[in-house]
Design an enzyme around this catalytic site. Structure first.
Site, PDB file in Angstrom:
ATOM      1  N   THR A  33     -44.624   2.310 -64.478  1.00 19.20           N
ATOM      2  CA  THR A  33     -45.331   1.110 -64.062  1.00 19.20           C
ATOM      3  C   THR A  33     -46.547   1.447 -63.217  1.00 19.20           C
ATOM      4  O   THR A  33     -46.582   2.464 -62.515  1.00 19.20           O
ATOM      5  CB  THR A  33     -44.410   0.159 -63.262  1.00 19.20           C
ATOM      6  N   SER A 135     -41.500   8.655 -49.056  1.00 17.72           N
ATOM      7  CA  SER A 135     -41.937   8.512 -47.684  1.00 17.72           C
ATOM      8  C   SER A 135     -43.103   9.478 -47.478  1.00 17.72           C
ATOM      9  O   SER A 135     -44.017   9.540 -48.297  1.00 17.72           O
ATOM     10  CB  SER A 135     -40.778   8.799 -46.721  1.00 17.72           C
ATOM     11  N   TYR A 149     -50.200   3.413 -41.443  1.00 17.58           N
ATOM     12  CA  TYR A 149     -49.578   4.058 -42.592  1.00 17.58           C
ATOM     13  C   TYR A 149     -48.292   4.753 -42.153  1.00 17.58           C
ATOM     14  O   TYR A 149     -47.241   4.622 -42.798  1.00 17.58           O
ATOM     15  CB  TYR A 149     -50.538   5.067 -43.218  1.00 17.58           C
ATOM     16  N   LYS A 153     -44.275   4.028 -43.286  1.00 15.27           N
ATOM     17  CA  LYS A 153     -43.363   5.054 -43.803  1.00 15.27           C
ATOM     18  C   LYS A 153     -42.152   5.254 -42.894  1.00 15.27           C
ATOM     19  O   LYS A 153     -41.058   5.574 -43.375  1.00 15.27           O
ATOM     20  CB  LYS A 153     -44.121   6.372 -44.008  1.00 15.27           C
TER      21      LYS A 153
END
Length: 286
Positions: A33, A135, A149, A153
């Site tokens: 995807t 991660s 960011y 994570k």
């Protein structure tokens, strides 16, 4: 070993593309995807019926549920659900706008959560499955300019840690993949958004980008065999450091954390208070 069926988000480029190709090359089947179907249709041309290319925006909850179910119906099962889609936001805590931070979490955290929630009922009925979340080394430590960011994570880390404890009894395995620095296009405009830049942080930006420009980056294609070993393992790890630079970074970070906690242990213990006093206070308040 029986061929596996994978569901991979963010399969158009970078590590997601490499891992999709590795699975397909060894005879596995992949529901690949990406946000745009055009970016993954070449996989169909190369691997034929073994691949099911699907357009998927992980920020669209309805589409996520529909596409996960479509992939499961097409192949009859899902053995590996790999959440790779995501991007980074560059900007200090002061610079980034709230809307940008929300969009980042919508993709990196909630996008991952949506796929997991859509897949779990199917995996439970199967009594098997392996959920892998991408991660980062920055999901263990934090760095300036990419704090949001890192935060996304860190949230992904906690999600999978909790998830692993919840679904173990259903025969579902969970692994966090924690890549270090690799020579992918992750820092390109396709996978990075930049906030406004305040002049007061110009020197910090120059220092950080200067370090990044000389950072040793691994060969992303070398990760493929490692990921295949993880999904083939009878007892895969909850956390897997992808690349040689991650573990030294983690050792240093946790040594510093333990030293700080231990230096303040006496004060921490004092903060516990007296449990007996607490119970007595609770009783008198009734």
């Amino acid at each position: 070993m029986e061929n596996k069926v994978w569901f991979i988000t963010g399969a158009s480029r970078g590590l997601g593309r490499i891992w999709a190709e590795a699975a397909l090359s060894r005879g596995d089947k992949v529901a690949a995807t990406a946000r745009t179907l055009e970016s993954i249709v070449d996989l169909k041309e190369r691997f034929g019926e073994a691949v099911l290319p699907l357009a998927l925006d992980v920020t669209d909850a309805r589409q996520v549920k529909r596409v996960v179910q479509q992939a499961h119906a097409h192949f009859g099962r899902l053995d590996v659900v790999l959440n790779n889609a995501g991007y980074t936001l560059v900007g200090t805590t002061e610079e980034a706008g709230e809307s940008d931070v929300r969009e980042l979490f919508d993709a990196n955290y909630f996008g991952t959560l949506r796929v997991i929630q859509a897949a779990l009922p199917l995996l439970r009925l199967q009594g098997s499955g392996h959920i892998l979340g991408v991660s980062s080394a920055m999901g263990i430590v934090a760095a300036p300019l990419i704090g949001f960011y890192c935060a996304s994570k860190w949230a992904v880390e906690a999600l999978h840690d909790s998830l692993s404890q919840e679904v173990k009894g259903f025969g579902i395995k969970v692994t966090l993949l924690e890549p270090g620095a690799f020579a992918t296009d992750f820092g390109s405009p396709l996978s990075m958004k930049t906030s406004q830049e305040l002049e007061v942080y110009a020197e910090l930006r120059n220092q950080v980008f200067g370090r990044l420009s000389t950072e040793h980056r691994g060969d992303p294609r070398a990760t493929a065999e490692a990921i295949l070993q993880i999904v083939d393992a009878q007892d895969p790890p909850l956390r897997f450091a992808v690349g040689a630079g991650v573990l030294p970074l983690v050792r240093g970070a946790y040594a510093d954390r333990l030293a700080a906690w231990e230096a303040w242990e006496a004060v921490s213990n004092e903060a516990q208070g007296n449990p007996t006093d607490h119970l007595l206070n609770s009783d008198t308040s009734k």
